[in-house]
Design a protein around this motif. Structure first.
Motif, short mmCIF file in Angstrom:
data_model
loop_
_atom_site.label_atom_id
_atom_site.label_comp_id
_atom_site.label_asym_id
_atom_site.label_seq_id
_atom_site.Cartn_x
_atom_site.Cartn_y
_atom_site.Cartn_z
N GLU A 163 0.81 -1.29 0.17
CA GLU A 163 -0.13 -0.03 -0.05
C GLU A 163 0.74 1.14 0.00
OE1 GLU A 163 -0.04 -2.40 2.00
OE2 GLU A 163 -2.24 -3.25 1.46
N ARG A 187 -0.08 2.18 -3.57
CA ARG A 187 -0.73 3.27 -3.22
C ARG A 187 -1.25 4.13 -4.23
NH1 ARG A 187 3.54 8.17 -1.34
NH2 ARG A 187 2.01 10.11 -1.36
N ALA A 188 -0.60 4.17 -5.40
CA ALA A 188 -1.10 5.12 -6.67
C ALA A 188 -0.47 4.73 -7.85
CB ALA A 188 -0.88 6.55 -6.30
N THR A 229 -7.98 0.10 -8.92
CA THR A 229 -9.08 0.79 -7.79
C THR A 229 -8.10 1.84 -6.94
OG1 THR A 229 -8.34 -0.87 -6.23
CG2 THR A 229 -10.22 -1.26 -7.78
N GLN A 230 -6.97 2.25 -7.22
CA GLN A 230 -6.18 3.23 -6.43
C GLN A 230 -6.13 4.49 -7.19
OE1 GLN A 230 -5.63 3.07 -2.93
NE2 GLN A 230 -6.47 1.16 -3.43
N GLU A 288 -3.66 12.36 -2.11
CA GLU A 288 -4.30 11.19 -2.02
C GLU A 288 -3.81 10.52 -0.74
OE1 GLU A 288 -2.55 7.96 -2.29
OE2 GLU A 288 -0.61 9.12 -2.37
#
Length: 288
Positions: A163, A187-188, A229-230, A288
């Motif tokens: 994550e 995370r992104a 989904t991130q 974010e």
């Protein structure tokens, strides 16, 4: 005087032109099919342009860079650079950098330097099979496998939680990053100058061929990004002549929220990143 009717002289040139036209059409069709056949044989060479370390290699961006070895399931050895920041700790996270189709990881030394200066982020960059110091041969499947090996290294050796990993993909590496993001925690997702799919890109590069239906390598980010989904950040240059701007827009439209698009005015595919890009990316990652 003969009673046999003579053929009008005008019919001879007409038939001659018809024969010539048919011959041209036949030869053109043979050439067209021949070009398609050659392109099919050379598909991998047209997509992947690796440079071995023995041919060209650029020094690491700083003295903190460590050479690491990754292994694929079949035993193929891959090479990577682990580029931590001073005093780095695992809970700070890291960026996994998936580079494009040409050169080798050392060609991204300048990019890594900019990313670390602007974002203060640790970076792991790796070479696909056949690139730089990595063994093997590149393919769509082996690129995905290489990304998985690098991701596993970050978690198992670097002790970075999934994550806390930022997945970064440039050009063809964008498709590798999207595939990874569709399957692994992160995370992104940051995509720079990438395409929707290889068939889409091939059709734009060869509009006079049915390239979309012929190319076997898919790299289908358009189908996979809906599983990411991130947060998603996509940047594309408006003057990109290799991967048209419209493909970046199309991929962004298919991405889930939250997402951000960074339009880089007048920037071509191999131009350096603008100051605006780093401002936008820094703002995106802080939010974010």
């Amino acid at each position: 005087m003969s009673n046999v009717a003579e053929k009008p002289a005008a019919t001879l040139p007409v038939r001659s032109w018809r024969r010539r036209l048919l011959r041209w059409l036949r030869n053109g069709a043979i050439c067209y099919v021949g070009i398609i056949f050659v392109l099919l044989l050379l598909e991998n060479k047209l997509i992947f342009h690796p440079v071995r370390a023995s041919e060209d290699w650029i020094a690491p961006p700083n003295s903190l860079v460590q050479d690491i070895e990754l292994r694929l399931a079949d035993g193929t050895r891959l090479h990577g650079w682990w580029c931590p920041t001073p005093g780095w700790q695992p809970d700070q996270g890291a960026m996994l950098y998936c580079h494009g189709n040409a050169g080798n990881l050392s060609y991204r030394a300048g990019s890594i330097n900019h990313l670390q200066r602007e974002l203060n982020v640790a970076v792991l960059i790796f070479d696909y099979p056949g690139y730089g110091k990595s063994e093997g041969k590149p393919s769509e499947a082996s690129c995905y496998a290489a990304a998985d090996a690098a991701y596993d290294w970050l978690m198992q050796v670097g002790h970075v939680p999934g994550e806390r990993i930022i997945l970064y993909g440039g050009s063809l590496g964008g498709a590798v990053a999207v595939d990874l993001a569709s399957r692994r925690p992160h995370r992104a997702l940051v995509l720079v100058r990438t395409f929707t799919s290889m068939p889409d890109e091939a059709q734009l590069l060869y509009p006079w061929l049915p390239a979309r239906w012929l190319v076997r390598t898919q790299f289908n980010s358009l189908a996979k990004i809906k599983h990411c989904t991130q947060p998603v950040f996509i940047a594309h240059g408006t003057a990109d002549q290799l991967i048209p701007y419209v493909l970046g827009e199309k991929l962004f439209a298919a991405a889930n929220e939250p997402k951000q698009f960074c339009s880089m005015a007048g920037v071509d595919h191999n131009d350096g990143m603008t100051a605006q890009f780093y401002v936008c990316l820094r703002s995106f990652l802080s939010a974010e």
